[in-house]
Write a protein that holds these residues in place. Structure first.
Motif, PDB file in Angstrom:
ATOM      1  N   PHE A  54      71.406  97.813  42.455  1.00 57.42           N
ATOM      2  CA  PHE A  54      72.016  97.545  41.140  1.00 57.42           C
ATOM      3  C   PHE A  54      72.981  98.666  40.757  1.00 57.42           C
ATOM      4  N   VAL A  55      72.530  99.914  40.946  1.00 56.60           N
ATOM      5  CA  VAL A  55      73.385 101.067  40.628  1.00 56.60           C
ATOM      6  C   VAL A  55      74.673 101.008  41.442  1.00 56.60           C
ATOM      7  N   ASN A  56      74.565 100.616  42.710  1.00 54.72           N
ATOM      8  CA  ASN A  56      75.739 100.572  43.578  1.00 54.72           C
ATOM      9  C   ASN A  56      76.687  99.438  43.193  1.00 54.72           C
ATOM     10  N   ILE A  57      76.142  98.318  42.727  1.00 56.06           N
ATOM     11  CA  ILE A  57      77.005  97.229  42.249  1.00 56.06           C
ATOM     12  C   ILE A  57      77.736  97.670  40.980  1.00 56.06           C
ATOM     13  N   ILE A  58      77.046  98.382  40.127  1.00 54.12           N
ATOM     14  CA  ILE A  58      77.665  98.873  38.892  1.00 54.12           C
ATOM     15  C   ILE A  58      78.809  99.840  39.203  1.00 54.12           C
TER      16      ILE A  58
END
Length: 263
Positions: A54-58
């Motif tokens: 999720f952090v990487n998609i953000i």
């Protein structure tokens, strides 16, 4: 089992429903504490990898599932569930990379997730995303190989509709649109399907898929020389992806929109 249920109810199912990523990450400190206190270390590792994704998609900076929250070398698990979830998250390239990468990976690995986790409902989402990527590159490259593999997934989604699954209507409609877009004589049908997929995704409240449907419709309109319509729907895709939290995808599409407007 209690910790696994928490992972599904507070993280994975909301992700499947298109809940904003920032909201999902708010659950992380509480969940990781509970899992580690109960010595559920593999479940904790799956939570870490999921939230890292999720952090990487953000951020849009890293496509692989690695970073401050999760390191595959330190947090590796041995179960099929761990390996399947890692494979799924590594494959979410639709949301922070180009579709060709996603289609190549889909073609290379096929239904690996389903083999590892045959009973997981996450598999429906994984197959849908694979199908969209394969159809997208089948249209771009006029590839029979990608079309054949996408069509196989499309038929499976059709069966889910026959089985009265209420959550996959927009999956089916978007794949209908992608399939119809491959032939010029069915372009009007594709146009109708794209609009229906957008309406269905909007009704479901799935922010990521609203963005995806608008993004794919924009690409279709551009090949039909409707630049104004393409830019309009790309703007809608950006709006939905921004609301979902996919900052990297937003940045990518904003650059694409600028190119379209200048050409």
């Amino acid at each position: 089992h209690a910790m696994w249920c928490l992972l599904w109810s507070d993280v994975l199912i909301p992700y499947m429903l298109g809940t904003p990523l920032s909201k999902l990450l708010k659950n992380y400190p509480r969940l990781i504490l509970e899992m580690e206190e109960h010595h559920e270390f593999e479940t904790a590792a799956i939570l870490k990898m999921t939230c890292q994704a999720f952090v990487n998609i953000i951020s849009g900076k890293v496509t692989s599932v690695k970073g401050a929250l999760f390191n595959i070398e330190a947090d590796a698990g041995q179960s099929a569930t761990f390996r399947g979830t890692f494979h799924f998250l590594e494959g979410e390239l639709l949301f922070h990379s180009n579709l060709e990468d996603a289609a190549h990976r889909a073609s290379k690995h096929g239904n690996k997730f389903q083999r590892l986790c045959p009973a997981a409902c996450l598999g429906m989402l994984e197959e849908f995303h694979r199908g969209v990527a394969l159809y997208a590159v089948a249209r771009k490259r006029k590839s029979r190989k990608y079309k054949s593999r996408a069509s196989k997934i499309h038929r499976k989604v059709k069966q889910w509709i026959v089985d009265l699954n209420p959550n996959v209507e927009h999956y089916d409609l978007l794949l209908d649109a992608e399939h119809a877009s491959l032939r010029s004589k069915t372009h009007q049908a594709a146009d109708d399907y794209y609009q229906m997929s957008i309406a269905s995704a909007t009704k479901s409240g799935h922010l990521a898929h609203c963005g995806l449907c608008h993004e794919r419709y924009a690409d279709f309109l551009l090949i039909r020389c409707d630049k104004e319509g393409a830019v309009q729907h790309l703007s809608e895709a950006i709006r939905y992806y921004k609301e979902w939290g996919a900052g990297g995808k937003v940045y990518q599409l904003m650059k694409q929109q600028l190119r379209w407007e200048q050409c």
